[in-house]
Design an enzyme around this catalytic site. Structure first.
Site, PDB file in Angstrom:
ATOM      1  N   VAL A  65       0.652  -4.819   2.186  1.00  0.00           N
ATOM      2  CA  VAL A  65      -0.731  -5.277   2.347  1.00  0.00           C
ATOM      3  C   VAL A  65      -1.646  -4.315   1.587  1.00  0.00           C
ATOM      4  CG1 VAL A  65      -2.591  -5.586   4.040  1.00  0.00           C
ATOM      5  CG2 VAL A  65      -0.259  -6.328   4.595  1.00  0.00           C
ATOM      6  N   THR A 104      -0.932  -1.113  -2.317  1.00  0.00           N
ATOM      7  CA  THR A 104      -0.500  -1.613  -1.014  1.00  0.00           C
ATOM      8  C   THR A 104       0.086  -0.499  -0.146  1.00  0.00           C
ATOM      9  OG1 THR A 104       1.726  -2.190  -1.798  1.00  0.00           O
ATOM     10  CG2 THR A 104       0.020  -3.873  -1.996  1.00  0.00           C
ATOM     11  N   ASP A 105       0.187  -0.799   1.151  1.00  0.00           N
ATOM     12  CA  ASP A 105       0.819   0.116   2.094  1.00  0.00           C
ATOM     13  C   ASP A 105       2.289  -0.288   2.285  1.00  0.00           C
ATOM     14  OD1 ASP A 105       0.780  -2.127   3.774  1.00  0.00           O
ATOM     15  OD2 ASP A 105      -0.909  -1.396   4.962  1.00  0.00           O
ATOM     16  N   GLN A 106       2.964   0.300   3.249  1.00  0.00           N
ATOM     17  CA  GLN A 106       4.381   0.004   3.473  1.00  0.00           C
ATOM     18  C   GLN A 106       4.635  -1.445   3.879  1.00  0.00           C
ATOM     19  OE1 GLN A 106       5.613   3.024   6.291  1.00  0.00           O
ATOM     20  NE2 GLN A 106       6.671   4.124   4.653  1.00  0.00           N
TER      21      GLN A 106
END
Length: 139
Positions: A20, A15-17
């Site tokens: 997601v 995931t990203d920050q």
């Protein structure tokens, strides 16, 4: 038509920050689904590679609809969309755990000799796989 369904639990590193799933990880999930479909059909990449055959991607695409988030379980549906004896295109749909369509995509592959990377005929070199692919598209 044979469709493989594989569940993938989202790991933090995917995931990203925002929590997601980062877009490139869906391609990894495509590979998981494709490998499981091939296994479901009674074949595996390892046996092909032991015979000196590889199946590189020659085209891949994805369309993003709804995000999958950290901690969720996604469902990857994989099927054979097109096959002509040389090229095979797999089609993918990824769903969120509440069954919303998240990603659609395709990947196209050819089989090549490992020694020279020249394409081979699946129909000629792997007749059982050829027939299985044809049947998987029709059933």
């Amino acid at each position: 038509m044979v469709i493989n369904e594989t569940d993938v639990t989202v790991r933090y590193q995917e995931t990203d920050q925002m929590g997601v799933v980062y877009h490139s990880n869906y391609f990894v999930w495509f590979e998981i689904g494709r490998t499981r479909l091939i296994e479901q059909l009674g074949f595996d990449y390892i046996a092909m590679e032991e015979e000196g055959i590889l199946a590189p991607v020659i085209d891949i695409q994805a369309s993003y609809k709804t995000p999958v988030r950290y901690g969720q379980t996604a469902r990857v549906e994989t099927k054979i969309a097109e096959y002509n004896g040389f090229r095979v295109t797999y089609s993918y749909k990824i769903f969120t755990e509440d069954n919303q369509l998240s990603v659609t995509g395709t990947s196209t592959h050819v089989c090549v000799k490992k020694s020279n990377f020249r394409p081979i005929s699946i129909k000629k070199h792997f007749p059982e796989l050829h027939e299985t692919y044809l049947n998987a598209m029709e059933s």
